[in-house]
Structure formats: C-alpha cells, structure tokens
Design a protein around this motif. Structure first.
Motif, PDB file in Angstrom:
ATOM      1  N   ILE A  72       0.844  -1.199   0.000  1.00  0.00           N
ATOM      2  CA  ILE A  72       0.000   0.000   0.000  1.00  0.00           C
ATOM      3  C   ILE A  72       0.879   1.248   0.000  1.00  0.00           C
ATOM      4  O   ILE A  72       0.662   2.189  -0.757  1.00  0.00           O
ATOM      5  CB  ILE A  72      -0.941  -0.004   1.223  1.00  0.00           C
ATOM      6  N   GLU A  73       1.915   1.248   0.853  1.00  0.00           N
ATOM      7  CA  GLU A  73       2.776   2.430   0.956  1.00  0.00           C
ATOM      8  C   GLU A  73       3.590   2.642  -0.320  1.00  0.00           C
ATOM      9  O   GLU A  73       3.964   3.760  -0.646  1.00  0.00           O
ATOM     10  CB  GLU A  73       3.712   2.286   2.160  1.00  0.00           C
ATOM     11  N   ASN A  74       3.863   1.568  -1.021  1.00  0.00           N
ATOM     12  CA  ASN A  74       4.580   1.699  -2.298  1.00  0.00           C
ATOM     13  C   ASN A  74       3.652   2.114  -3.432  1.00  0.00           C
ATOM     14  O   ASN A  74       4.086   2.403  -4.538  1.00  0.00           O
ATOM     15  CB  ASN A  74       5.245   0.375  -2.665  1.00  0.00           C
ATOM     16  N   GLY A  75       2.354   2.111  -3.137  1.00  0.00           N
ATOM     17  CA  GLY A  75       1.388   2.443  -4.178  1.00  0.00           C
ATOM     18  C   GLY A  75       1.118   1.278  -5.104  1.00  0.00           C
ATOM     19  O   GLY A  75       0.496   1.426  -6.138  1.00  0.00           O
ATOM     20  N   ASP A  76       1.601   0.101  -4.736  1.00  0.00           N
ATOM     21  CA  ASP A  76       1.386  -1.082  -5.575  1.00  0.00           C
ATOM     22  C   ASP A  76      -0.004  -1.663  -5.372  1.00  0.00           C
ATOM     23  O   ASP A  76      -0.514  -2.379  -6.211  1.00  0.00           O
ATOM     24  CB  ASP A  76       2.422  -2.162  -5.241  1.00  0.00           C
ATOM     25  N   LEU A  77      -0.571  -1.366  -4.218  1.00  0.00           N
ATOM     26  CA  LEU A  77      -1.860  -1.961  -3.883  1.00  0.00           C
ATOM     27  C   LEU A  77      -2.812  -0.868  -3.417  1.00  0.00           C
ATOM     28  O   LEU A  77      -2.498  -0.097  -2.519  1.00  0.00           O
ATOM     29  CB  LEU A  77      -1.671  -2.994  -2.763  1.00  0.00           C
ATOM     30  N   ARG A  78      -3.984  -0.821  -4.072  1.00  0.00           N
ATOM     31  CA  ARG A  78      -4.979   0.130  -3.615  1.00  0.00           C
ATOM     32  C   ARG A  78      -5.700  -0.507  -2.436  1.00  0.00           C
ATOM     33  O   ARG A  78      -6.256  -1.588  -2.568  1.00  0.00           O
ATOM     34  CB  ARG A  78      -5.987   0.415  -4.737  1.00  0.00           C
ATOM     35  N   PRO A  79      -5.652   0.157  -1.266  1.00  0.00           N
ATOM     36  CA  PRO A  79      -6.322  -0.438  -0.111  1.00  0.00           C
ATOM     37  C   PRO A  79      -7.820  -0.549  -0.336  1.00  0.00           C
ATOM     38  O   PRO A  79      -8.427   0.301  -0.990  1.00  0.00           O
ATOM     39  CB  PRO A  79      -6.012   0.553   1.027  1.00  0.00           C
ATOM     40  N   SER A  80      -8.425  -1.592   0.189  1.00  0.00           N
ATOM     41  CA  SER A  80      -9.866  -1.753   0.073  1.00  0.00           C
ATOM     42  C   SER A  80     -10.554  -0.717   0.945  1.00  0.00           C
ATOM     43  O   SER A  80      -9.937  -0.115   1.827  1.00  0.00           O
ATOM     44  CB  SER A  80     -10.264  -3.160   0.510  1.00  0.00           C
ATOM     45  N   ASP A  81     -11.838  -0.496   0.685  1.00  0.00           N
ATOM     46  CA  ASP A  81     -12.573   0.502   1.452  1.00  0.00           C
ATOM     47  C   ASP A  81     -12.481   0.229   2.945  1.00  0.00           C
ATOM     48  O   ASP A  81     -12.383   1.141   3.756  1.00  0.00           O
ATOM     49  CB  ASP A  81     -14.047   0.515   1.014  1.00  0.00           C
ATOM     50  N   LYS A  82     -12.511  -1.053   3.277  1.00  0.00           N
ATOM     51  CA  LYS A  82     -12.452  -1.432   4.690  1.00  0.00           C
ATOM     52  C   LYS A  82     -11.112  -1.021   5.296  1.00  0.00           C
ATOM     53  O   LYS A  82     -11.050  -0.477   6.397  1.00  0.00           O
ATOM     54  CB  LYS A  82     -12.641  -2.952   4.797  1.00  0.00           C
ATOM     55  N   VAL A  83     -10.054  -1.280   4.541  1.00  0.00           N
ATOM     56  CA  VAL A  83      -8.711  -0.948   5.025  1.00  0.00           C
ATOM     57  C   VAL A  83      -8.533   0.571   5.079  1.00  0.00           C
ATOM     58  O   VAL A  83      -7.902   1.099   5.993  1.00  0.00           O
ATOM     59  CB  VAL A  83      -7.637  -1.593   4.126  1.00  0.00           C
ATOM     60  N   ILE A  84      -9.107   1.263   4.099  1.00  0.00           N
ATOM     61  CA  ILE A  84      -9.017   2.721   4.079  1.00  0.00           C
ATOM     62  C   ILE A  84      -9.593   3.303   5.365  1.00  0.00           C
ATOM     63  O   ILE A  84      -8.988   4.154   6.017  1.00  0.00           O
ATOM     64  CB  ILE A  84      -9.767   3.292   2.854  1.00  0.00           C
ATOM     65  N   VAL A  85     -10.770   2.814   5.733  1.00  0.00           N
ATOM     66  CA  VAL A  85     -11.425   3.312   6.945  1.00  0.00           C
ATOM     67  C   VAL A  85     -10.552   3.059   8.170  1.00  0.00           C
ATOM     68  O   VAL A  85     -10.386   3.938   9.022  1.00  0.00           O
ATOM     69  CB  VAL A  85     -12.809   2.639   7.113  1.00  0.00           C
ATOM     70  N   LYS A  86      -9.967   1.866   8.204  1.00  0.00           N
ATOM     71  CA  LYS A  86      -9.137   1.527   9.367  1.00  0.00           C
ATOM     72  C   LYS A  86      -7.876   2.393   9.415  1.00  0.00           C
ATOM     73  O   LYS A  86      -7.457   2.843  10.481  1.00  0.00           O
ATOM     74  CB  LYS A  86      -8.772   0.036   9.331  1.00  0.00           C
ATOM     75  N   LEU A  87      -7.294   2.620   8.247  1.00  0.00           N
ATOM     76  CA  LEU A  87      -6.081   3.445   8.185  1.00  0.00           C
ATOM     77  C   LEU A  87      -6.385   4.882   8.602  1.00  0.00           C
ATOM     78  O   LEU A  87      -5.627   5.505   9.341  1.00  0.00           O
ATOM     79  CB  LEU A  87      -5.504   3.425   6.758  1.00  0.00           C
ATOM     80  N   GLU A  88      -7.509   5.392   8.106  1.00  0.00           N
ATOM     81  CA  GLU A  88      -7.898   6.765   8.450  1.00  0.00           C
ATOM     82  C   GLU A  88      -8.078   6.914   9.955  1.00  0.00           C
ATOM     83  O   GLU A  88      -7.646   7.885  10.561  1.00  0.00           O
ATOM     84  CB  GLU A  88      -9.202   7.143   7.731  1.00  0.00           C
ATOM     85  N   LYS A  89      -8.716   5.926  10.539  1.00  0.00           N
ATOM     86  CA  LYS A  89      -9.000   5.970  11.970  1.00  0.00           C
ATOM     87  C   LYS A  89      -7.710   5.848  12.777  1.00  0.00           C
ATOM     88  O   LYS A  89      -7.470   6.592  13.723  1.00  0.00           O
ATOM     89  CB  LYS A  89      -9.944   4.811  12.316  1.00  0.00           C
ATOM     90  N   GLU A  90      -6.886   4.900  12.371  1.00  0.00           N
ATOM     91  CA  GLU A  90      -5.671   4.610  13.121  1.00  0.00           C
ATOM     92  C   GLU A  90      -4.654   5.741  13.009  1.00  0.00           C
ATOM     93  O   GLU A  90      -3.969   6.078  13.960  1.00  0.00           O
ATOM     94  CB  GLU A  90      -5.068   3.292  12.607  1.00  0.00           C
ATOM     95  N   LEU A  91      -4.557   6.324  11.827  1.00  0.00           N
ATOM     96  CA  LEU A  91      -3.514   7.329  11.581  1.00  0.00           C
ATOM     97  C   LEU A  91      -4.033   8.759  11.667  1.00  0.00           C
ATOM     98  O   LEU A  91      -3.269   9.706  11.623  1.00  0.00           O
ATOM     99  CB  LEU A  91      -2.884   7.097  10.195  1.00  0.00           C
ATOM    100  N   GLY A  92      -5.347   8.913  11.785  1.00  0.00           N
ATOM    101  CA  GLY A  92      -5.920  10.256  11.880  1.00  0.00           C
ATOM    102  C   GLY A  92      -5.740  11.046  10.597  1.00  0.00           C
ATOM    103  O   GLY A  92      -5.433  12.238  10.623  1.00  0.00           O
ATOM    104  N   ILE A  93      -5.899  10.376   9.450  1.00  0.00           N
ATOM    105  CA  ILE A  93      -5.745  11.061   8.166  1.00  0.00           C
ATOM    106  C   ILE A  93      -6.998  10.859   7.316  1.00  0.00           C
ATOM    107  O   ILE A  93      -7.847  10.030   7.644  1.00  0.00           O
ATOM    108  CB  ILE A  93      -4.522  10.522   7.373  1.00  0.00           C
TER     109      ILE A  93
END
Ligand SMILES: [Zn+2]
Length: 157
Positions: free
Chosen positions: A104-125
């Motif tokens: 994901i960080e390399n941009g090789d993988l588009r995170p799924s909607d579920k992962v996006i929500v979790k990342l936003e919550k966890e990282l505050g972004i």
C-alpha cells in the motif's frame, strides 16, 4: 513500459477499463479495474451470466464516487512514521499483513474501502475525497456522458 491510456512511461500493470484489458500506470489503474494475478483470480471463476448482468461502465462510475487522494500512499507512510509505528505495528493494529502495508505504501496496492477506513482511523488522516465536488460532475447528470475517462486523467495532471 508505457501506460496504454495516458502514455506515461512507468511501472504499468494490467487492468480493465470499460471492458478493455490494457497496461495501466498507477494513476489510470485507479479509474479501471486491476487484474490481480496473485489472489487466485476470483473474477475468472464467476459465472459468465453474472458478469454480463453487471454493466461495466456503471461500476467505473461507482468507484469514482469516492477517490483516494493523490499521494495517498505517501500520506499513509508519513502518517505512520509520525506516529512512530513500524509497518508491522500498523499492520497488527488494523489486522493486515506487513507485506500488505508495504504494498500500500509503495502504491502497488490500492487499499480496500475497509482498510481505508481503518487506516484513516488509526492514523488520523483522510484518504478519500468526494469526486462529485468537481463542477462538471455535480451540474450535469452523471450518466449523460459529458465526462470521459480522459477528462478525469487530464484533471489529475
Ligand atoms: Zn496512465
């Protein structure tokens, strides 16, 4: 390798745009459907009837309702570093494998909607933006065909 949609010279991957398989750069891949080679190709196992029933153009527009912000992978990486988390730790917190975080960080993988929500919550972004904020989309009917895929690509550059 060159992107068959915008001609950009970069690390392209196979993807499907409007039912046509072509090599796409990460930017164009977001507008199409990525062909995943490693996950046992579940799409290929779907009954043909089911695939025909679903209009492909509509799927593309559905995906465009919410778009990942540009530079989302760097955003994730920087936010993780700011929090002092390793990829392993972040992966553990959101229940994803370290290699997934890395992709994901390399941009090789588009995170799924579920992962996006979790990342936003966890990282505050914030990782997604409403595409409908663009005037050409909000004023006209979306199915009117006033906006082509090329318009989306040009706007990003
Ligand atoms: Zn491209």
């Amino acid at each position: 390798m060159q992107c068959e949609l915008c001609g950009r010279d970069c690390d392209c991957r196979p993807g499907i745009v409007d039912g046509v398989r072509m090599m796409l750069c990460p930017g164009c891949l977001r507008h199409g459907q990525e062909i995943k080679s490693s996950s046992g190709a579940p799409a290929a196992q779907k009954p043909i009837l089911e695939r025909i029933k679903r209009p492909k153009v509509k799927d593309v527009y559905k995906d465009m309702d919410k778009e990942l912000v540009s530079g989302w992978n760097d955003l994730i990486k920087n936010a993780r570093k700011k929090k002092g988390l390793s990829r392993e730790e972040l992966g553990f917190k959101i229940g994803e494998r370290t290699v997934t975080i890395q992709k994901i960080e390399n941009g090789d993988l588009r995170p799924s909607d579920k992962v996006i929500v979790k990342l936003e919550k966890e990282l505050g972004i914030t990782l997604v933006e409403e595409v409908s904020s663009a005037p050409s989309v909000s004023t006209g009917s979306r199915s009117g065909g006033g906006l082509t895929l090329g318009d989306f690509i040009k706007r990003e550059e």
